[in-house]
Scaffold this motif. Structure first.
Motif, short mmCIF file in Angstrom:
data_model
loop_
_atom_site.label_atom_id
_atom_site.label_comp_id
_atom_site.label_asym_id
_atom_site.label_seq_id
_atom_site.Cartn_x
_atom_site.Cartn_y
_atom_site.Cartn_z
N GLU A 44 0.64 -1.18 0.01
CA GLU A 44 0.04 -0.08 -0.17
C GLU A 44 0.86 1.26 0.10
N ILE A 45 1.95 1.23 0.81
CA ILE A 45 2.64 2.35 0.96
C ILE A 45 3.67 2.73 -0.30
N ARG A 46 4.15 1.46 -1.09
CA ARG A 46 4.78 1.76 -2.27
C ARG A 46 4.04 2.18 -3.49
N GLU A 47 2.39 2.09 -3.26
CA GLU A 47 1.64 2.50 -4.23
C GLU A 47 1.45 4.23 -4.19
N ILE A 48 2.00 4.60 -3.00
CA ILE A 48 1.93 6.19 -2.79
C ILE A 48 2.87 6.88 -3.61
N GLU A 49 2.43 7.93 -4.16
CA GLU A 49 3.68 8.53 -5.03
C GLU A 49 4.79 9.16 -3.65
N ASP A 50 5.90 9.09 -4.28
CA ASP A 50 6.81 9.47 -3.06
C ASP A 50 7.02 10.88 -2.90
N SER A 51 6.14 11.35 -2.14
CA SER A 51 6.34 12.80 -1.91
C SER A 51 6.30 13.10 -0.50
N ASN A 52 6.74 14.08 0.33
CA ASN A 52 6.84 14.08 1.75
C ASN A 52 5.26 14.43 2.12
N ARG A 53 4.67 15.08 1.28
CA ARG A 53 3.08 15.50 1.59
C ARG A 53 2.26 14.20 1.64
N LYS A 54 2.35 13.34 0.64
CA LYS A 54 1.58 11.98 0.73
C LYS A 54 1.96 11.20 1.53
#
Length: 277
Positions: A180-190
């Motif tokens: 699930e975490i890896r599907e999040i775009e790697d941005s500090n905000r997200k």
């Protein structure tokens, strides 16, 4: 006069010296910088050193972000950055490859659990899975056991798991959460938003995970507790009969179901090539 080797060692030590909280080279390295690098018409010796020092530190810090995105999401972006700096100050890179950079991270986190309070167990489970992923990715693979070899073995056979197999027992479903975490775009905000909104919702759920490889890709496979104990015993070098005893010693599974389960497990595991000849 210093030899080239001595200069190289001094240069490496200066470059790898931790940066300040403002990501600057400490002023106390001014005299050392002047001793090993000349200034030019634009930059002082210390400023020239700082270019290389920042490049080194930003790269190794980014490497830990790439290796432990799950722990970063649990700890929070700022805290993980601080943890990474403290970890690298105690365990600087000693290898030609960044692959080994996080080899002490799980042990370091075990000693510094207050850094991830109140999610200590969750973060440790995640760190163990993420390091298992790294090890499974490039560990060796040996020829697999054939059905004929299996038939000759009997209950005293000593089956060996493939070197790339890693077994992770966790108190949380970290395999699903990491995906699930890896599907999040790697941005500090997200990542910060996930930490604030999703993390409090996650509950314990005991998981028994086999980290393995299929066609050069690392995969996670959930297994029953009995299957996990069986694989763990085989991994420790126990003969098949002893491993089977360990698997069902405290099991609530009715005994008449054991043969069917074992047959299903080994059929799947052999098709995946988990046993080495």
């Amino acid at each position: 006069m210093s030899t080239l080797r001595e200069i190289q060692h001094r240069w490496a030590a200066a470059v790898m010296h931790p940066l300040t909280s403002k990501d600057e080279t400490p002023r106390r390295l001014h005299s050392e910088a002047e001793a090993i690098i000349k200034p030019n018409d634009r930059l002082s010796s210390l400023e020239r050193l700082e270019i290389y020092s920042r490049s080194y530190w930003f790269r190794v810090l980014d490497s830990l972000v790439e290796d432990f995105p799950g722990v970063r999401a649990i700890a929070g972006v700022s805290e993980f950055h601080a943890m990474s700096r403290d970890y690298l100050a105690q365990h600087p890179s000693t290898s030609f490859t960044l692959r080994n950079l996080g080899s002490h991270f799980v042990a370091w986190l075990e000693r510094n659990q207050e850094r991830v309070h109140p999610h200590e167990q969750f973060a440790l489970d995640m760190a163990r899975l993420e390091w298992a992923h790294i090890e499974a990715f490039d560990a060796s693979q040996r020829p697999t056991v054939t059905p004929e070899m299996w038939a000759r073995g009997g209950e005293n056979a000593e089956l060996k798991l493939q070197p790339y197999i890693r077994l992770v027992k966790a108190s949380y479903p970290v395999d699903d959460i990491l995906l699930e975490i890896r599907e999040i775009e790697d941005s500090n905000r997200k990542i910060a938003n996930w930490h604030r909104t999703r993390l409090p919702q996650l509950a314990k759920s005991e998981s028994f995970i086999v980290v393995h490889r299929v066609d050069y890709s690392v995969c996670y496979r959930r297994v029953e507790r009995e299957a996990f104990d069986l694989l763990n015993a085989l991994h420790s070098g126990a003969p098949l009969g002893v491993a089977l005893d360990a698997a069902f010693r405290d099991s609530s599974v009715p005994e008449d179901q054991w043969p069917t389960l074992v047959q299903q497990w080994f059929g799947a595991w052999m098709s995946l090539g988990w046993f080495s000849a």
